[in-house]
Design a protein around this motif. Structure first.
Motif, PDB file in Angstrom:
ATOM      1  N   ALA A 178      66.568  11.779  32.688  1.00 54.55           N
ATOM      2  CA  ALA A 178      66.497  12.440  33.989  1.00 54.55           C
ATOM      3  C   ALA A 178      67.523  11.862  34.960  1.00 54.55           C
ATOM      4  O   ALA A 178      68.136  12.601  35.746  1.00 54.55           O
ATOM      5  N   VAL A 179      67.716  10.548  34.924  1.00 60.68           N
ATOM      6  CA  VAL A 179      68.718   9.923  35.803  1.00 60.68           C
ATOM      7  C   VAL A 179      70.113  10.452  35.467  1.00 60.68           C
ATOM      8  O   VAL A 179      70.900  10.800  36.358  1.00 60.68           O
ATOM      9  N   LEU A 180      70.407  10.529  34.181  1.00 63.60           N
ATOM     10  CA  LEU A 180      71.717  11.039  33.779  1.00 63.60           C
ATOM     11  C   LEU A 180      71.898  12.500  34.171  1.00 63.60           C
ATOM     12  O   LEU A 180      72.969  12.909  34.637  1.00 63.60           O
ATOM     13  N   ALA A 181      70.831  13.312  33.971  1.00 64.85           N
ATOM     14  CA  ALA A 181      70.929  14.732  34.317  1.00 64.85           C
ATOM     15  C   ALA A 181      71.036  14.935  35.820  1.00 64.85           C
ATOM     16  O   ALA A 181      71.669  15.901  36.273  1.00 64.85           O
ATOM     17  N   SER A 182      70.438  14.051  36.609  1.00 60.25           N
ATOM     18  CA  SER A 182      70.455  14.210  38.070  1.00 60.25           C
ATOM     19  C   SER A 182      71.709  13.618  38.703  1.00 60.25           C
ATOM     20  O   SER A 182      72.103  14.025  39.804  1.00 60.25           O
ATOM     21  N   TYR A 183      72.329  12.671  38.019  1.00 60.44           N
ATOM     22  CA  TYR A 183      73.437  11.946  38.645  1.00 60.44           C
ATOM     23  C   TYR A 183      74.636  12.854  38.924  1.00 60.44           C
ATOM     24  O   TYR A 183      75.225  12.795  40.008  1.00 60.44           O
ATOM     25  N   PHE A 184      75.006  13.689  37.981  1.00 51.32           N
ATOM     26  CA  PHE A 184      76.227  14.492  38.163  1.00 51.32           C
ATOM     27  C   PHE A 184      76.076  15.524  39.276  1.00 51.32           C
ATOM     28  O   PHE A 184      76.983  15.662  40.108  1.00 51.32           O
ATOM     29  N   PRO A 185      74.943  16.278  39.354  1.00 49.82           N
ATOM     30  CA  PRO A 185      74.791  17.134  40.548  1.00 49.82           C
ATOM     31  C   PRO A 185      74.736  16.326  41.843  1.00 49.82           C
ATOM     32  O   PRO A 185      75.249  16.771  42.880  1.00 49.82           O
ATOM     33  N   ALA A 186      74.122  15.130  41.786  1.00 44.59           N
ATOM     34  CA  ALA A 186      74.047  14.302  42.992  1.00 44.59           C
ATOM     35  C   ALA A 186      75.432  13.830  43.413  1.00 44.59           C
ATOM     36  O   ALA A 186      75.761  13.823  44.622  1.00 44.59           O
ATOM     37  N   ARG A 187      76.245  13.440  42.447  1.00 39.87           N
ATOM     38  CA  ARG A 187      77.604  13.001  42.784  1.00 39.87           C
ATOM     39  C   ARG A 187      78.416  14.156  43.355  1.00 39.87           C
ATOM     40  O   ARG A 187      79.209  13.974  44.292  1.00 39.87           O
TER      41      ARG A 187
END
Length: 907
Positions: free
Chosen positions: A884-893
């Motif tokens: 989940a962290v990996l999936a959320s990181y790119f949209p967050a960045r």
């Protein structure tokens, strides 16, 4: 009615011709109306204008005529399909992802349903198969089986009246040496033999395709010797020669007459993983007799055919009345208490239930995992479709404003899901055939008849298309229909999804996460059990340890002298081979099959001790690497006629003599009338006798030379003799072993040549298979969930670009924006984790049943699963959080990198 259908069919197939005729007719009527005006002196242009006004809109007239043909709905559906196809072609990445996802999920579902239908649901290939039952003497609560002792089987045959026919057969197949021709010392072939009584085939309702069945005389202890061949062996060994009947062959050096050949469909055998083969090559008469050494134990199985008019429940009522008379006649059976202190009773089950009991848990578990993956795939696509539908709000609002009904809008949105479901199902059907072949090829579970045609599951395809269409299409339809059309048309720019739309997308994602967590927990649990079993010491050191096995059966090896002479010859030859450090022999190799005997209860104990007896030669423990903890090894001085010297395992010593040394102790329960009780001369490390999932076995090791002839004949008849060869390095000893055995007896073929490591790996094949397969399913579900979370957050970021730009312009730091998006993704994941973890608490019980049915655990399956539960759940949750962290990181960045000025200029 039929004429109306034919007309509509002609309209559909000849649409261009009918439309052309309609245009010609409209033009004719328009011209006639214009002609009236021209005759009245109206100019040409004005005449045509008045004709059109009086005639009405040509397109409306065309639509009314088409409606009258009764095919408008079909036209609308086809038009929606063409539009949906164009939409999918404009989004190739989405379309390809959806098709691959559905193809794999639907293909796996069709494969498992095919196996379920063939193995669990299809009728047995016997006449009136619903009248066949298995009759067991077993503890209440046990899975369906048909286990019997010789005594209980004979008792039932004598007293039960509910059965039109009964049959008894051996519980496993065993190896035998089959030779054709007068010279039985050459060309012997190892075959899998199963012993059955003369009523076995008539009870099943199967007749030989060639020859005859066994006679009652051949089934007596001193009756003539006969065998029946399987169809496959008949073709392989005799080329399908119908003249094989009454031909003499040599089985284990003894002459047998071929009585007949069974049909190709006869695949009745044993699913015991320790059997030589799941399907017998040869059947021979059981010759059940109370003088047989295995008569008192559960070494037999019983099937029966119910009398006409008798139900399974009625048969159960009758056999239940026989329990008390049975214990009165055989009081020693009262000592057969389990941990729950329940005595065995007679139980009747339908034969189909008995035959699939050992694979039912496996198949149901895998099917549930596949259905979960399909559900995750559908929820994933539903979420993506919901996001796509939100982007089409203005288009849908405009269609509604122009007169499109709600039904037309729903149909338009469902068309895209229908096309994906149709294409995904087609690809899934194509993928299911190789999936089935791969599954059957890699499966250690004896799914004997699971290779049925995939046509048997053709009914499933339209059902899957319908289900996938509804699941993937209803969510976006609900989102679109609940929106206000006027508000959507007035919206000047995209302001993001509504709160209700967001709730729908979040609900879909949480559902995906919860299911993925359950699959991850199951995979982690199975993997933890497998790794724990692999780390469990077997009791031997498998490095550089080769095993060769032979069958020493028949009259030639009915004595201890003949057996020990053969073994000594082989050992003597192998000891001289270069690189060999130790070599020894054992009857009943560990993790294979061996003799278990019952020791009566002692002291306060109320249950029998089940003890494993193994015959070994001097130096066996050094050869296999089992440590000698106290006393001495079996020695050459342990000869027949002297006190029986035994070496026991550490578990056996602790059980019988807790807190004191076992050296010099006597085992009174095994007292011999001539030489007295065995004397313990040594204690060795613990070992597992059947599988690594069981507790350390209570093992007794005795010398070959000290066995009476009757014991040696029985052990040779039941179990293989194994040679353990410890070499300095991994070298191929096959040629040397073959030469040594041929030199000792040219008529004895090698039954199995392998390594000890391969035997250990084989004992773990089923846990490894299930853990690998469920891990693959869980990994697929995890990937889909990550895609869903990534897609949802990316969509929200794109829809809220202006809002994020305003936040940054008002002073929000980029780190805060990054954390804002990450928190949204992790919050959704945590909700799914809570729901999935709660559902995962039911897994240990299910997987415990799976472990107990897939390998011998001796009741220890519960501890293996329980020990791993907390670790498995923690691993599943940790994996999901990291994903989940990996999936959320790119949209967050991406959100944190938004430039305020550019965001405010958008739309």
């Amino acid at each position: 009615m039929s004429n109306d259908l034919l007309y509509r069919l002609r309209v559909l197939l000849g649409r261009e011709r009918f439309d052309g005729e309609l245009d010609e007719e409209l033009a004719y009527h328009l011209e006639r109306e214009a002609e009236k005006h021209r005759r009245a002196g109206v100019p040409e242009a004005e005449a045509m204008r008045r004709a059109r006004l009086s005639f009405g809109g040509a397109e409306q007239v065309r639509q009314q005529v088409r409606d009258g043909r009764g095919v408008r709905l079909v036209d609308d559906v086809l038009r929606d399909m063409r539009f949906a196809l164009r939409q999918l072609r404009r989004s190739p990445v989405y379309t390809l992802t959806a098709l691959v996802t559905l193809a794999l999920a639907i293909g796996a579902t069709i494969t498992m349903v095919s196996i379920v239908r063939t193995v669990l649901l299809a009728p047995l290939p016997y006449p009136q198969q619903d009248r066949l039952v298995g009759v067991a003497f077993t503890q209440p609560g046990q899975p369906a089986n048909d286990e019997q002792t010789g005594a209980t089987a004979d008792f039932l045959i004598e007293h039960a009246r509910s059965f039109a026919a009964t049959a008894v057969y051996a519980d496993t197949t065993s190896g035998a040496n089959l030779a054709v021709g007068n010279d039985n010392a050459q060309g012997a072939l190892q075959v899998a033999v199963q012993a059955v009584d003369h009523n076995f085939f008539p009870t099943l309702g199967v007749a030989p395709v060639v020859g005859r069945n066994f006679t009652a005389d051949e089934d007596r202890a001193i009756g003539p010797k006969a065998i029946i061949l399987s169809y496959g062996l008949w073709q392989k060994m005799f080329g399908g020669d119908r003249g094989v009947v009454d031909r003499v062959v040599h089985l284990n050096g003894e002459s047998f007459v071929i009585a007949g050949v069974m049909p190709e469909s006869m695949a009745f055998g044993s699913d015991d993983p320790r059997s030589l083969s799941a399907v017998a090559d040869v059947w021979q008469p059981l010759k059940l007799d109370e003088k047989n050494p295995g008569y008192p134990g559960k070494n037999y199985n019983m099937i029966a055919r119910l009398r006409d008019g008798v139900t399974v429940a009625q048969a159960q009522e009758e056999v239940a009345t026989l329990d008390k008379p049975l214990y009165q006649r055989f009081p020693y059976l009262k000592a057969w208490l389990t941990v729950s202190k329940e005595l065995p009773v007679f139980i009747v089950w339908p034969l189909r239930q008995v035959m699939v009991s050992n694979v039912r848990s496996s198949i149901v578990t895998l099917t549930a995992a596949v259905v979960a993956v399909l559900l995750v795939a559908c929820l994933n696509l539903a979420g993506l479709n919901a996001a796509r539908a939100s982007r089409r709000q203005k288009e849908i609002a405009l269609r509604s404003a122009l007169g499109a009904s709600r039904g037309a809008v729903v149909r338009l949105l469902l068309a895209e899901s229908f096309l994906l479901a149709m294409c995904g199902s087609a690809l899934g059907i194509a993928a299911s055939a190789p999936m089935l072949r791969m599954l059957l090829a890699s499966s250690p579970v004896p799914i004997l008849r699971a290779g049925a045609s995939m046509a048997a599951t053709a009914w499933l395809t339209p059902l899957l298309v319908f289900a996938v269409t509804l699941v993937c299409g209803l969510a976006p339809s609900w989102i679109v229909l609940r929106r206000n059309t006027a508000a959507n048309l007035k919206t000047g720019h995209s302001v993001g999804a509504s709160a209700a739309d967001g709730r729908m997308s979040k609900l879909l994602l949480v559902s995906q996460t919860a299911i993925a967590v359950v699959l991850l927990s199951a995979a982690s649990l199975l993997l933890a059990v497998f790794l724990r079993l692999r780390a469990t010491p077997s009791g031997v050191q498998p490095e550089h340890l080769t095993v060769a096995q032979v069958n020493l059966k028949g009259s030639g090896y009915a004595s201890t002298l003949a057996t020990t002479q053969f073994i000594e010859k082989v050992l003597g030859r192998l000891e001289r081979e270069p690189g060999v450090k130790h070599v020894a022999a054992i009857n009943g190799l560990l993790l294979d099959r061996g003799l278990n005997i019952a020791i009566p209860p002692t002291g306060k104990e109320q249950r029998l001790y089940i003890v494993e007896l193994r015959l070994v030669t001097p130096g066996y423990f050094a050869a296999v690497g089992t440590p000698l903890l106290a006393g001495r090894d079996i020695a050459d001085t342990d000869k027949a006629g002297g006190p029986t010297a035994v070496v026991v395992s550490e578990a056996f010593a602790r059980k019988l003599w807790p807190g004191r040394s076992a050296i010099g102790e006597h085992i009174d329960a095994l007292r011999d009338k001539v030489v007295g009780p065995p004397v313990v001369v040594g204690v060795v490390g613990d070992a597992r006798s059947h599988s690594l999932a069981e507790p350390p076995a209570l093992l007794i090791y005795e010398a070959f030379q000290q066995q009476p002839d009757t014991t040696m004949k029985s052990l040779n008849g039941w179990f293989r003799t194994s040679f353990a060869i410890r070499s300095a390095a991994d070298v191929d000893m096959a040629a040397s072993v073959e030469a040594a055995i041929r030199e000792a007896d040219a008529g004895i073929p090698i039954s199995r040549y392998t390594t000890m490591q391969a035997i250990i790996d084989h004992s773990l094949a089923r846990p490894k298979f299930f853990s690998s397969l469920v891990t693959a399913f869980a990994g697929f579900a995890l990937v889909l969930t990550v895609i869903g979370l990534f897609g949802l957050l990316s969509y929200q970021v794109s829809e809220r670009t202006r809002e994020i730009g305003v936040r940054i312009a008002l002073g929000a730091t980029r780190a805060r924006i990054l954390g804002f998006v990450l928190r949204r993704g992790l919050l959704l994941t945590m909700v799914g984790l809570v729901v999935g973890t709660g559902a995962s608490l039911m897994l240990p019980r299910l997987l415990r049943s799976l472990l107990d049915s897939s390998m011998y655990t001796a009741g220890a399956g519960a501890s293996a699963v329980s020990w791993s539960t907390a670790t498995a759940l923690a691993a599943a949750c940790g994996t999901m959080v990291v994903a989940a962290v990996l999936a959320s990181y790119f949209p967050a960045r991406r959100a944190s990198a938004i430039e305020p000025l550019e965001a405010l200029r958008m739309e």
